[in-house]
Enzyme design. Sequence first.
Site, mmCIF file in Angstrom:
data_model
loop_
_atom_site.group_PDB
_atom_site.id
_atom_site.type_symbol
_atom_site.label_atom_id
_atom_site.label_comp_id
_atom_site.label_asym_id
_atom_site.label_seq_id
_atom_site.Cartn_x
_atom_site.Cartn_y
_atom_site.Cartn_z
ATOM 1 N N SER A 159 -14.677 4.991 -10.843
ATOM 2 C CA SER A 159 -15.962 5.693 -10.763
ATOM 3 C C SER A 159 -17.025 4.851 -11.458
ATOM 4 O O SER A 159 -17.229 3.706 -11.082
ATOM 5 C CB SER A 159 -15.830 7.092 -11.376
ATOM 6 O OG SER A 159 -17.027 7.831 -11.215
ATOM 7 N N HIS A 186 -15.976 6.603 -6.465
ATOM 8 C CA HIS A 186 -17.010 7.629 -6.345
ATOM 9 C C HIS A 186 -18.324 6.970 -5.942
ATOM 10 O O HIS A 186 -19.065 6.443 -6.777
ATOM 11 C CB HIS A 186 -17.194 8.364 -7.682
ATOM 12 C CG HIS A 186 -16.018 9.198 -8.078
ATOM 13 N ND1 HIS A 186 -15.794 9.623 -9.362
ATOM 14 C CD2 HIS A 186 -14.979 9.688 -7.350
ATOM 15 C CE1 HIS A 186 -14.688 10.347 -9.412
ATOM 16 N NE2 HIS A 186 -14.174 10.390 -8.196
ATOM 17 N N ASP A 279 -11.313 12.902 -13.031
ATOM 18 C CA ASP A 279 -10.700 12.728 -11.719
ATOM 19 C C ASP A 279 -9.653 11.622 -11.759
ATOM 20 O O ASP A 279 -9.881 10.552 -12.328
ATOM 21 C CB ASP A 279 -11.778 12.394 -10.683
ATOM 22 C CG ASP A 279 -11.254 12.459 -9.262
ATOM 23 O OD1 ASP A 279 -10.276 13.205 -9.027
ATOM 24 O OD2 ASP A 279 -11.828 11.794 -8.388
#
Length: 336
Positions: A159, A186, A279
């Site tokens: 991310s 992401h 996540d």
Amino acid sequence: MKIAIVNDMPMAVEALRRALAFEPAHQVVWVAGNGAEAVERCAELTPDLILMDLIMPVMDGVEATRRIMAATPCAIVIVTVDREQNVHRVFEAMGHGALDVVDTPAIGAGNPQEAAAPLLRKILNIGWLMGQSDSRVRPGPAPLREASQRLGLVAIGSSAGGPAALEVLLKALPKDFPAAIVLVQHVDQVFAAGMAQWLSGASGLQVRLARDGEPPQRGAVLLAGTNHHIRLLKNGTLAYTAEPVNEIYRPSIDVFFESVASYWNGDAVGVLLTGMGRDGAQGLKLMRQRGFLTIAQDQRSSAVYGMPKAAAAIDAANEIRPLDTIAPRLNEVFTQ
């Protein structure tokens, strides 16, 4: 949310102010006209979120992001009027810790609330990421690795700071690396193709967007390319899916890692890199429980030590490694 705007264009600043006004809970705490001023203002009053332009005099948004994340870290979203021309700068800024990128809302065209919606949605998601305490315990699917399969798989999630970390990792892999690689980063789908192109040029490997219905394959690095989740199906192919719709991370690393734990029949390694939030931690733990090697990036080499920290906290990683040692480890695993 307390928000700062960094932009040298008065019209862009006004567009952002108007967009933020649709959500009364957001407060603009300061505005800076260049990156150097933003670094100073952030040291005086660190906001919850900075909306950062890329091209500015004195100091651009990439360098400002680097300095802010090193000295007074906070959430940063890159706001640009020309993403195609600035794709390399976008991913360089994300490598320094910027969380996301969005177009500058248009003024005077169509419905102003509709024009503001993409920005407000990004801010809402970041608010969830910053404040979410995710204690979900997902049920573990039954292992289905009944037969061996020659092709190995590296499943990578990243991310904030991910683009730069992925460049380092991929560049260190040999061109004839024998395992398939699937990346879940992401990033909004409008920037996914640009990221794949950028990673291809930066790493020397063939990086492209994963296509619905194709299997992971040797010789291609496949990047999740939509705002839907990507998962591995029982038949070994990849599929995009809107479910679970309530998952705040899109595409979700957890969703992909969990599907690998369920349905990959050969050897696999799960790698969780730099990023904000949680996540990937639960999915990585499921991969470990299924007997796969799992690796998390260490704190020192992470631009944002959120996701790897969450994985370490629940003992999801067999190994916690500096970024520059992950590619040699993968090469060791798959070329024995």
